[in-house]
Design an enzyme around this catalytic site. Structure first.
Site, PDB file in Angstrom:
ATOM      1  N   HIS A  55       0.898  -1.259   0.147  1.00  0.00           N
ATOM      2  CA  HIS A  55      -0.151  -0.006   0.201  1.00  0.00           C
ATOM      3  C   HIS A  55       0.722   1.333   0.042  1.00  0.00           C
ATOM      4  CE1 HIS A  55      -2.461  -2.959   2.056  1.00  0.00           C
ATOM      5  NE2 HIS A  55      -3.575  -2.347   1.575  1.00  0.00           N
ATOM      6  N   ASP A  58       2.319   1.718   3.299  1.00  0.00           N
ATOM      7  CA  ASP A  58       3.420   0.642   3.902  1.00  0.00           C
ATOM      8  C   ASP A  58       4.570   1.095   3.654  1.00  0.00           C
ATOM      9  OD1 ASP A  58       1.038  -1.076   4.346  1.00  0.00           O
ATOM     10  OD2 ASP A  58       1.223  -2.106   2.650  1.00  0.00           O
ATOM     11  N   MET A  89       2.433  -5.852  -7.648  1.00  0.00           N
ATOM     12  CA  MET A  89       1.090  -5.093  -7.316  1.00  0.00           C
ATOM     13  C   MET A  89       1.360  -4.021  -6.415  1.00  0.00           C
ATOM     14  SD  MET A  89      -1.199  -5.319  -4.799  1.00  0.00           S
ATOM     15  CE  MET A  89      -1.906  -7.028  -3.926  1.00  0.00           C
ATOM     16  N   GLU A 182     -11.136  -6.297  -5.200  1.00  0.00           N
ATOM     17  CA  GLU A 182     -11.194  -7.261  -4.180  1.00  0.00           C
ATOM     18  C   GLU A 182     -12.390  -7.010  -3.406  1.00  0.00           C
ATOM     19  OE1 GLU A 182      -7.526  -7.470  -1.890  1.00  0.00           O
ATOM     20  OE2 GLU A 182      -8.491  -8.563  -0.399  1.00  0.00           O
ATOM     21  N   LYS A 184     -15.035  -8.337  -0.117  1.00  0.00           N
ATOM     22  CA  LYS A 184     -15.069  -8.841   1.093  1.00  0.00           C
ATOM     23  C   LYS A 184     -16.406  -8.479   1.685  1.00  0.00           C
ATOM     24  CE  LYS A 184     -12.613  -8.764   5.370  1.00  0.00           C
ATOM     25  NZ  LYS A 184     -11.581  -8.116   6.148  1.00  0.00           N
ATOM     26  N   GLU A 218     -10.056 -13.324  -2.770  1.00  0.00           N
ATOM     27  CA  GLU A 218      -9.510 -13.655  -1.547  1.00  0.00           C
ATOM     28  C   GLU A 218     -10.091 -14.916  -0.952  1.00  0.00           C
ATOM     29  OE1 GLU A 218      -7.404 -10.854   1.307  1.00  0.00           O
ATOM     30  OE2 GLU A 218      -8.284 -12.264   3.068  1.00  0.00           O
ATOM     31  N   HIS A 221     -12.035 -14.079   2.395  1.00  0.00           N
ATOM     32  CA  HIS A 221     -13.236 -13.265   2.084  1.00  0.00           C
ATOM     33  C   HIS A 221     -14.596 -13.876   1.757  1.00  0.00           C
ATOM     34  CE1 HIS A 221     -10.617  -9.479   1.822  1.00  0.00           C
ATOM     35  NE2 HIS A 221     -10.391 -10.180   2.875  1.00  0.00           N
ATOM     36  N   ASP A 246      -5.477 -13.448  -3.663  1.00  0.00           N
ATOM     37  CA  ASP A 246      -5.153 -13.302  -2.409  1.00  0.00           C
ATOM     38  C   ASP A 246      -5.434 -14.644  -1.641  1.00  0.00           C
ATOM     39  OD1 ASP A 246      -4.121 -10.793  -2.660  1.00  0.00           O
ATOM     40  OD2 ASP A 246      -5.562  -9.827  -1.123  1.00  0.00           O
ATOM     41  N   ASP A 256     -12.129 -11.972  10.585  1.00  0.00           N
ATOM     42  CA  ASP A 256     -11.074 -12.253   9.141  1.00  0.00           C
ATOM     43  C   ASP A 256      -9.812 -12.618   9.918  1.00  0.00           C
ATOM     44  OD1 ASP A 256      -9.957 -11.864   6.636  1.00  0.00           O
ATOM     45  OD2 ASP A 256      -9.556  -9.720   6.947  1.00  0.00           O
ATOM     46  N   ASP A 258      -7.175 -14.358   8.255  1.00  0.00           N
ATOM     47  CA  ASP A 258      -6.006 -14.274   7.480  1.00  0.00           C
ATOM     48  C   ASP A 258      -4.921 -15.340   7.555  1.00  0.00           C
ATOM     49  OD1 ASP A 258      -7.023 -12.132   5.825  1.00  0.00           O
ATOM     50  OD2 ASP A 258      -5.972 -10.600   6.971  1.00  0.00           O
ATOM     51  N   ASP A 288      -1.857 -13.235   1.140  1.00  0.00           N
ATOM     52  CA  ASP A 288      -2.479 -12.152   2.013  1.00  0.00           C
ATOM     53  C   ASP A 288      -2.825 -12.558   3.266  1.00  0.00           C
ATOM     54  OD1 ASP A 288      -3.449  -9.617   2.671  1.00  0.00           O
ATOM     55  OD2 ASP A 288      -5.084  -9.515   1.419  1.00  0.00           O
TER      56      ASP A 288
HETATM   57  C1  GLT Z   1      -6.072  -5.767   4.078  1.00  0.00           C
HETATM   58  C2  GLT Z   1      -7.276  -6.598   3.672  1.00  0.00           C
HETATM   59  C3  GLT Z   1      -6.683  -7.413   2.357  1.00  0.00           C
HETATM   60  C4  GLT Z   1      -6.420  -6.584   1.214  1.00  0.00           C
HETATM   61  C5  GLT Z   1      -5.409  -5.767   1.350  1.00  0.00           C
HETATM   62  C6  GLT Z   1      -5.189  -4.715   0.220  1.00  0.00           C
HETATM   63  S1  GLT Z   1      -5.334  -4.620   2.816  1.00  0.00           S
HETATM   64  O1  GLT Z   1      -5.102  -6.383   4.809  1.00  0.00           O
HETATM   65  O2  GLT Z   1      -7.510  -7.360   4.841  1.00  0.00           O
HETATM   66  O3  GLT Z   1      -7.610  -8.423   2.240  1.00  0.00           O
HETATM   67  O4  GLT Z   1      -6.092  -7.337   0.165  1.00  0.00           O
HETATM   68  O5  GLT Z   1      -5.885  -3.530   0.474  1.00  0.00           O
HETATM   69 MN    MN Z   2      -6.729  -9.395   0.478  1.00  0.00          MN
HETATM   70 MN    MN Z   3      -8.317 -10.974   4.471  1.00  0.00          MN
END
Ligand code: GLT
Ligand code: MN
Ligand code: MN
Length: 388
Positions: A55, A58, A89, A182, A184, A218, A221, A246, A256, A258, A288
């Site tokens: 980002h 970041d 990216m 993306e 979510k 993702e 998500h 992702d 969430d 991750d 991700d």
């Molecule tokens: C954040 C989010 C991710 C996105 C990122 C990109 S930022 O961590 O949870 O799913 O892909 O903006």
């Molecule tokens: Mn993501």
């Molecule tokens: Mn996520």
């Protein structure tokens, strides 16, 4: 035992925010120290990643002076050169700063919407400066807690206007850049607009330059929404819209998470890897995800290595599945076609319709046939569990 060493051709990438995650959550503060973008690049180089994504903030903190920004970029560029890592990216942080508390492109406040466009154009410049070819849009705060506050039709229109504007900006600058949207369903907002990859695919077709815009699905998500991730990925692929992906993992019905790729649902991860490898997806395999909050930076490396290793193990399992004579025999049987129905398929004609309406079918016999999917699924399990 195969070699599961990550190589550049595997296109394994991580965001600065993934390995750089300090482990803070809504109930606790950071457990790991801050590392600079350059330090994170060296860490990724050490574990064998191919690329690093970021980002805008970041890399360059939102309040950095131009001199500070230059110094950070210089160090980051050196780390990329030293490690050979690329930046496939980039994306914009449109969710951390308080100005985005009610969204960015969909905010009710025109000043917020204009600032979001300005910030994104600058972030696109930064991404392109480091060679990014894919630009991700994750609208984490593009939603509501109360539907008294925003008009969802207006929000979609605002989102469309922003995407159209930014596509034109990329064209105007002659940037070699594709956009990947993306989805979510929720978190950090109560509900987020365009909540699934399927919604995004429909939205993209309403843009002025749909050819420039695809999706970045993702795992977590779609699993949060309780839907089959691989099916969404397949739909995106079939539409020519799988520009990025992702990878992580997630228990349905939870926050969430991750999680490290493949650590929760091995079978779903297997079908996903098999799909990507079978169709020849050429894009980044972007993890991700982030390490458990229990970890120090050695644990972060274990996490990153684990994501790539699991992917490569599943890739090997997919090849084994494809080469297994019993599996293939079952698949041939399941997909058998004696050609007797061919005349009824394809483009419509009144003659075809009339012939099909007159065709007799032995409905009961066809319905009684066992399909052997139990056997096929158990063979898949045997392969995955390593006993075959
Ligand atoms: C954040 C989010 C991710 C996105 C990122 C990109 S930022 O961590 O949870 O799913 O892909 O903006
Ligand atoms: Mn993501
Ligand atoms: Mn996520």
């Amino acid at each position: 035992m195969s070699d599961y060493t990550p190589k550049p051709e595997h296109k394994f990438t991580f965001g600065l925010w993934t390995v750089g995650s300090r482990g803070s959550d809504p109930f606790g503060s950071a457990v790991r120290p801050h590392k600079s973008p350059a330090e994170l690049v060296y860490l990724l180089g050490e574990v064998g990643a191919y690329g690093v994504n970021f980002h805008d903030n970041d890399l360059i903190p939102i309040d950095a002076t131009p001199a500070e920004a230059e110094a950070i970029k210089k160090e980051f560029r050196k780390a990329l050169a030293d490690t050979g890592l690329t930046v496939p990216m980039a994306t914009t942080n449109l969710f951390s700063d308080p100005i985005f508390k009610d969204g960015a492109f969909t905010s009710n406040d025109p000043k917020v919407r204009a600032y979001a466009l300005q910030k994104t154009m600058r972030a696109m410049d930064l991404g392109v400066e480091f060679g990014a070819k894919v630009y991700v849009f994750w609208g984490g705060r593009e939603g509501t807690e109360t539907d008294s506050s925003k008009n969802p039709v207006e929000a979609i229109k605002r989102m469309r206007e922003a995407m159209n504007f930014l596509c034109e900006y990329a064209l105007d600058q002659k940037y070699d850049l594709k956009f990947a949207l993306e989805a979510k369903p929720n978190e950090p907002r109560g509900d987020i607009y365009n909540p699934t990859t399927g919604h995004m695919l429909a939205f993209i077709e309403s843009l002025d330059h749909p050819e420039m815009v695809g999706v970045n699905p993702e795992v977590a998500h779609e699993h949060m929404a309780g839907i089959n991730f691989m099916h969404g990925v397949a739909q995106a692929w079939e539409a020519g819209k799988l520009f990025h992906i992702d990878l992580n993992d997630q228990y349905p019905g939870r926050y969430d998470q991750d999680l490290r790729f493949g650590s929760r649902d091995i079978k779903a991860a297997f079908y996903l890897v098999k799909f990507l490898e079978d169709v020849g997806y050429q894009g980044s395999r972007h993890f991700d995800a982030h390490a458990y909050r229990t970890e120090d930076f050695e644990g972060v490396k274990d996490f990153a290595r684990g994501c790539m290793r699991t992917y490569l193990i599943l890739k090997e399992k997919a090849a084994q599945f494809n080469a297994d004579p019993e599996v293939q025999a079952l698949l041939s049987e399941i997909n058998a076609d004696d050609g007797s129905m061919s005349a009824f398929f394809g483009k419509y004609s009144p003659e075809k319709a009339a012939a099909l309406k007159a065709q007799p079918f032995d409905r009961v016999a066809i319905g009684q046939r066992g399909l052997k999917y139990e056997r096929l699924d158990q063979l898949t399990m045997d392969i995955l569990l390593g006993v075959r």
